[in-house]
Motif scaffolding. Structure first.
Motif: not given
Lengths: 545, 409
Positions: A98-101, A108-110, B140-141, B157-161
């Motif tokens: 639910d948190v974008r990114g 990345i951290h892992h 793009a990010t 999807n959002i993770n890939y982009v």
């Protein structure tokens, strides 16, 4: 540079210098020379993954709830909706879905954590096998060992925080290891966990250990590590123009700093690449922790494998006496063994210097072949550690290759004693063989592939001597120190018989410690065949009937 | 090294000189680490009585085909340059011990006169293109972050982009920096003197003197009373620090000996949360059970128990039969080795295997350890069937469950 920017930069430099008197320091720093070799990048990877860990870690703390409070999950990951779980696990799911990114940052951290410990270990291999740990860099080796141990602990603490089924199992084992410590073990476990396993207190405590205490110590030790490196100047391999008293390479500013910044971004980029396309620690698949469940094939992160393996492979010994129990089957593999291994690593420079009576300063590195016994000891150590590592996945191996689990374990229990010995023997022979080859190159030159028949009917192989520079470097590496060099470094290995002080070989060692040292010295130095007195420039002849 | 005529054949970097395998792979024709003319050695000449005329390349390759000069690569040293290099390395340094070797000394290019300006412009364009790619990746990010539905496809999807965009940005930035350093920045070799690693002896002596003068002034050697009281005070000072840790947790007392089982607790299935009746489990089946009314996991981490139903006559241990009820037996699920819940049961062999460290218990023989690092049998829970046909515990476990500890005895 435009004149306005130039003026601005000048003013800034002036401003700082007026207050700190830093101009001289700055100029010397910019002119500092760094030698260039690919293996010197390994430590940089560790440094940069630490930077990445700090950046992404701070982000994760914004969303993570270090709490064992039980909540009912109601987020967007369907399969676990309505399931009771700890707040720690629920917040991990929240930041993943639910948190974008959030998932990207977690991954990345892992990955950076995996890379951090891995690059530290490989960096240590480099330092060990090239003798970079020798005086005057012993203190930095100790700091490095501390960093490695803390890195492993920090990694374990980190992946234990989400309180998923896998990490809960790891903590359960850690609790059992604490319990096994004689006399105080139960109290240690009780005070750390605030009672019986799992307790409500452990995750908040582990969190503060993971995000404040250990990173703080890591940061301090890394700073010390870098400052000592900066102060002592980097080691280098022997080469043209290089001596024990100089550093040859590129200057810190601008070339080195641009290159190393590029490397920082490349490391960051690789971690991001992995985090994007290679899933790591999908805690939502494991489910929340439940003490009555465990998944088959539970595996820790790679740097814990050796402990897992030692726990799996150790025989089932336990003693009961006078109302007390000592659980050898956990105490030795879980506490004593890592203690011995880490201490051996930390003390190795001191032990080697004591045995070889090496008190000289060393700034030029050795090749692994130049020190056969050290290299072989290192190989044996890695082999021992490697068997423990493999032992940590005996069930996965047995399952994958359809081997008997029992036979796999028994085999590993034998191999852990046999393979290190074999590794020692073969590594030493390979090193000596390579040395022998180098000696041959030095004295006879390279083969030309030309076979000539002399008028007498004899066949000879034509060789040509090495270029002078290469011969000089090779002679230095093989320990045939040039006259002006011999006094400086008693270049330990291989140079037996010409010890720096030229005395002490004739006196008989007195006392058990001295005798032990003398025999160890004999073990450490491989006596090579005495080299021919006359410099033999004749080509090697090959006679055939 | 300076006076040798063949220095132009010499290795010119550290790893060439050390005979790196990588270098040899690039020049497989010689073991010396560098393609070079053959037959120039004294020994070969002596034997042959002739100069062997063979170059590093096949003789029929015309000069023109040889690789053109590239930015950032070193060209073979001329004899003069080699002499100059040797001189430059050994030249005394400036006041703080560092100096740059003049480029002509080691014949590194990036001598503006020698570099093809088109090549340099091309390099600049390459680096700039990489930096532009960084900007594109960042854009793009950001666009992906704002536009893509974060819940779509479980967030993949959002993770890939955004991950892909960041990856491109970071890798391009890193590559740009590296290319910039490699192609456009000077590759000047610099030499710096290493200062001594220790202080001069007079400095060592002076600082020792200062230190011991202070010790004398403090009187730690002569003033015994002061020294002892100080040591006593310092020894006591950490006591409160240790004492303050006391409330980190309760004392163990006998907590590790007790689980949530009481006399008359019904055996409740963990999954269905329903008490188990005689006949609920088929022959050869197992169930993970907890004491009735178990709440959160905190109080019941030691309680998980495994209930197994055997066929009549399969159980070989008399005690096991006696503590069970109607061919059903209950054992602690917490491994006696490191406390993992044991969960892999082989119905035909009656072996129970711990997935953590592979301790294996023979459940038909009172949970005897037949393999692995566990040293003790699993404790058995005495059960019986109550009037309604439900399984109930006859009490708590008679010995501590889970891993061993010092006070266990």
């Amino acid at each position: 540079m435009s004149s306005a920017a130039e003026t601005g930069a000048k003013q800034t430099l002036r401003y700082v210098d007026d207050r700190l008197g830093s101009a001289n320091f700055l100029r010397r720093s910019m002119n500092k020379v760094f030698p260039d070799h690919w293996s010197f990048m390994l430590g940089e990877i560790a440094l940069y993954s630490f930077v990445i860990l700090l950046l992404t870690g701070v982000y994760l703390t914004l969303f993570f709830h270090a709490s064992s409070r039980e909540v009912i999950y109601n987020g967007s990951y369907g399969p676990l909706r309505g399931v009771p779980m700890t707040d720690a696990y629920a917040s991990t799911l929240h930041m993943s879905f639910d948190v974008r990114g959030g998932l990207l940052m977690r991954q990345i951290h892992h990955w950076a954590a995996v890379l951090f410990v891995m690059s530290i270990v490989v960096h240590m291999f480099r330092v060990f096998f090239t003798g970079a740990f020798r005086k005057p860099r012993t203190l930095n080796w100790h700091i490095g060992v501390g960093l490695m141990i803390l890195g492993v602990l920090e990694g374990f603490a980190g992946y234990s925080l989400p309180d998923d089924l896998l990490s809960g199992t790891g903590i359960r084992i850690a609790y059992s290891v604490m319990e096994s410590i004689p006399v105080v073990g139960t109290y240690v476990a009780y005070f750390l966990f605030g009672g019986n396993y799992p307790g409500q207190d452990f995750i908040p405590r582990l969190f503060i250990i993971h995000v404040l205490l250990v990173p703080g110590i890591l940061l301090a030790l890394i700073s010390a590590h870098m400052m000592i490196l900066w102060h002592q100047k980097h080691t280098d391999f022997p080469g043209p123009g290089k001596t024990e008293d100089n550093v040859v390479g590129t200057q810190f500013y601008p070339t080195f700093i641009i290159k190393t910044n590029g490397f920082l971004f490349l490391v960051f980029g690789v971690c991001t690449l992995l985090a994007t396309f290679a899933q790591i620690n999908p805690v939502w698949l494991y489910g929340p922790y439940n003490p009555s469940q465990v998944s088959a094939g539970s595996q820790p992160d790679w740097y814990i494998f050796f402990l897992e393996g030692s726990l799996r492979m150790f025989p089932n010994l336990e003693s009961n006496f006078w109302g007390h129990t000592i659980s050898w089957n956990i105490l030795i593999p879980g506490v004593v063994l890592p203690g011995i291994l880490f201490n051996l690593i930390a003390l190795y420079p001191t032990i080697e210097a004591w045995i070889t009576r090496d008190k000289a300063y060393h700034n030029l590195l050795q090749r692994p072949r130049d020190t056969p016994v050290r290299t072989a000891l290192g190989a044996a150590f890695i082999m021992f550690w490697g068997i423990l590592y493999v032992g940590g996945q005996n069930d996965v191996l047995a399952n994958t290759f359809h081997w008997s689990l029992q036979a796999t374990t028994r085999t590993l229990q034998v191999l852990i004693f046999v393979l290190p010995v074999l590794a020692f023997y073969f590594t030493k022979r390979i090193c000596l063989g390579l040395q022998h080859h180098d000696e041959e190159l030095l004295h006879h030159g390279t083969e030309t592939g030309i076979i000539r028949r002399l008028p007498s009917g004899e066949y000879i192989e034509v060789t040509e001597p090495l270029p002078a520079q290469r011969a000089e470097v090779l002679a230095m590496q093989l320990g045939h120190d040039l006259p002006d060099h011999a006094a400086l470094s008693s270049n330990g290995h291989g140079a037996r018989g010409t010890t720096a002080n030229g005395k002490g070989r004739l006196t008989r060692p007195v006392g058990p410690l001295a005798r032990a040292r003398a025999s160890l010295e004999g073990f450490f130095f491989e006596r090579r065949e005495a080299k021919a007195d006359t410099e033999d420039d004749e080509p090697k002849t090959l006679t055939r009937p | 090294m300076s006076d040798n005529e063949k220095d132009d054949e010499a290795p010119r970097t550290a790893h060439e000189a050390s005979g790196s395998v990588f270098e040899r792979m690039k020049h497989p024709t010689t073991t010396g680490g560098e393609p070079r003319e053959r037959g120039r050695s004294a020994s070969a000449r002596d034997i042959e009585g002739e100069v062997l005329e063979r170059g590093g390349m096949a003789p029929d390759v015309p000069e023109k085909v040889r690789p053109a000069r590239k930015i950032g690569r070193r060209q073979p040293l001329t004899e003069k340059a080699a002499a100059a290099e040797a001189a430059a390395y050994s030249v005394p340094t400036d006041e703080e011990g560092s100096h740059v070797v003049p480029p002509e000394a080691y014949a590194v290019d990036h001598d503006p006169a020698q570099v093809d300006p088109r090549e340099e412009r091309f390099a600049e364009a390459q680096v700039s293109a990489l930096f532009a790619l960084t900007a594109l990746g960042v854009i793009a990010t950001c666009v992906g972050y704002l536009v893509i539905d974060p819940h779509r496809n479980l967030g993949r999807n959002i993770n890939y982009v955004i991950g892909g965009g960041l990856t491109v940005a970071l890798l391009a930035l890193g590559a740009g920096f590296c290319l910039w350093a490699k192609k456009l920045l000077p590759h000047g070799m610099a030499v710096q003197k290493r200062g001594p690693h220790h202080s001069p002896e007079e400095e060592q002596l002076a600082s020792e003197e200062t230190f011991f003068a202070g010790v004398t002034q403090m009187g730690l050697g002569s003033r015994k009373m002061l020294r002892r009281s100080l040591l006593g005070a310092l020894a006591l000072l950490p006591v409160p620090a240790v004492l303050l840790l006391r409330d980190l947790g309760p004392l163990p007392h006998s907590r590790l000996r007790h689980t949530g089982w009481k006399k008359g607790s019904r055996l409740v299935d963990v999954e269905t949360k329903l008490p188990i009746k005689l006949g609920d489990i088929e022959v050869g089946g197992i169930a993970t059970v907890m004491p009735e009314g178990f709440g959160n996991v905190e109080d019941h981490a030691l309680a998980p128990t495994i209930l197994i139903r055997f066929a009549p006559g399969e159980i070989r241990s008399k005690k096991e039969v006696a503590w069970g009820a109607d061919n059903h037996v209950a054992y602690s699920k917490i491994c006696s080795h490191a406390g993992c819940p044991i969960s892999l049961y082989e119905q035909q062999t009656h072996h129970l295997l711990c997935p953590c460290h592979q301790s294996t218990f023979d459940m038909a023989d009172d949970a005897n350890v037949i393999f692995g690092p566990a040293a003790r049998r699993l404790p058995q829970l005495k059960i019986q069937v109550d009037g309604d046909g439900y399984f109930v515990a006859q009490g708590d476990y008679s010995q501590p469950v889970g891993p061993s500890f010092w006070e266990r005895g």
